[in-house]
Design a protein around this motif. Sequence first.
Motif, PDB file in Angstrom:
ATOM      1  N   ASP A 106      -2.852  -5.194  -4.969  1.00 40.53           N
ATOM      2  CA  ASP A 106      -1.780  -5.071  -4.963  1.00 40.53           C
ATOM      3  C   ASP A 106      -1.269  -4.892  -3.466  1.00 40.53           C
ATOM      4  N   TRP A 149       2.594  -4.722  -0.844  1.00 39.17           N
ATOM      5  CA  TRP A 149       3.758  -4.793  -1.316  1.00 39.17           C
ATOM      6  C   TRP A 149       4.116  -4.237  -0.265  1.00 39.17           C
ATOM      7  N   ASN A 189      -4.277  -0.200  -3.737  1.00 42.42           N
ATOM      8  CA  ASN A 189      -3.113  -1.146  -3.061  1.00 42.42           C
ATOM      9  C   ASN A 189      -2.233  -0.219  -2.883  1.00 42.42           C
TER      10      ASN A 189
END
Length: 583
Positions: A242, A244, A143
């Motif tokens: 994920d 970001w 992530n």
Amino acid sequence: MSPHYIPDVNIDQVDPSWETILLSTRDAAQDIPINFKPTPSISLTRACFSDGEYTASKSTCLSNLLAFGYSRFVIDLYWLPDKSEWSLCPTSTLSSVSSPQGNQIVCDDALGGNLDWLWSFWNDWLEKTEYNTLASVVVLVFNLYPDVNIRGDTDAGSKPPSPIWSASRDFPSRIYTPLDLRQDRENLNVTWLNGGDEGDDEGRYFTVRTRQDGGLSSVDAWPSEGYLSFEKGERLLLGFGDVWVQGFEFEVGGNGDGDYFFGKEQIGWPYKESNKAKCFFDTGKTSVSEVNNSWAGMVGDRWTREAMLEAVGCGYSPLVNSTAVSTTTATNIPINSTNSSNSSPDLANPLIDYFALIKGTIWSWAPGQPSPPPSNMTDKEIDLFRCAVMDTHTGRWVVADCNEHYRAACRVDDRPYKWTVGDRPGSYSDARKLCPKRASFDVPRSALENRYLWRAMNETLAASSAQASRKSRGGEGLVVARRDGGVSGLDRAWVDFQSLGHRACWVRGGDMGAEQGCPYGNEDQGNKKVIVPTVAAVIVLVVAGLMVFVKVGSGRWERRRKKRWREARKWGKEGWEYEGVPA
């Protein structure tokens, strides 16, 4: 300080049978594609860095989790724009950031800088586990986050992040990449089906297409753990979860990270929340296309051992995404006790908490199994107390006397989820003769396969009990009984798993494994920690020498290695034979 794979927990002291359980479960599932194999997963941030200490000493925590059997790790990486570096440490400004437990974050130079520490650790793990008894496949899911002190600052993340693979000079070279997967899928004749096109799509877990040139290819196939470990020697897969971080560009198969990392849609990320997940086990569905649990994962905040087992039995790989929290006030719970509570041990040793949880992912052996022979057995009986049966009451495996008479677990039409049970009892050596037409004596390779077999056993038991009741009323009754008082052939069934060659070495292949011996070594070695056989090591050295003088040597070795794998793919009939993990 260079990171090393050095577990500081003695597994034999914690649970003397644990290594045998892991090894035998791995070998039973050796030829199932990795996307259908239950994979105990854990968040590295929650398990090792929840106290806010990002220090090199945490390599011990990661080492212990690997030794316990966790094989999928979710790792949080942070882009630090002021340093233009990827880091395990969440920020370059430590004074204003606290850990989930409220402690101030501390990052030493090893983890606060680039990713040398991370990749050096995995290189060391790959090297130290290149043995028959230790080799496993691990998936790393990353992530990606911005520096936690600049979230919401759109300008701070404006500088394009550098590729992760180039963030360290120690980036692993022996990983299984998207390019490897594409090439393997394009030519199945020389990869997973190099022994011939066996079975059909339902039996293989993936679809196969015939090209114009007659070759075989696939669009959805994944390799098995056996193929990756003992044929390719590439036991590490990388993927993104994920993302970001603004400006981070990634395309599977593209330049940069796309050459090395799989996308989230390929590896089943994100995991489903436990309260929203639907069980894949369905008594009305038995085809792979209907029971498609490819890369299925389930995340939960407060797992128990029972909940972990239920998730695995429903076809999911459970992800432990919380810091170990005790659910009991007891301080000394013997983890290797089969009668202990399912609640977690005390928080004073949180790693033991994670060990208690991963025991819930063992879908094969019953608690306390494989057990040693009873003390009242004779030497001859002890030598035969080495065959596995499924218990109808629990759906788990236990050790039994190979001369006892039970029915046989039979796979129908080579289908993963179609099972039946032989219509008459017999000894383990006769089990292959007990299966009906279109069915063969076998052992489940996954939790879902095991659950479908358990259902078939209970259906057979119900039908047999009804028939026995009718016969009893007619004066015939059941005449075959076991020494333990149970009715032979009804409450247990042989599965194709035995340790006749070596007590700690469980293999498939009916009674043929006893003739071939254990692939890890001899009984008189007294320890199941057997490394690559000496003969194989000599072969590797000789081939390495030949490669210095003639390039043809490489081709010869490759052909020999592929021949061994073709033979190994037939282990269900001939016994599994390893010659070590390729370097």
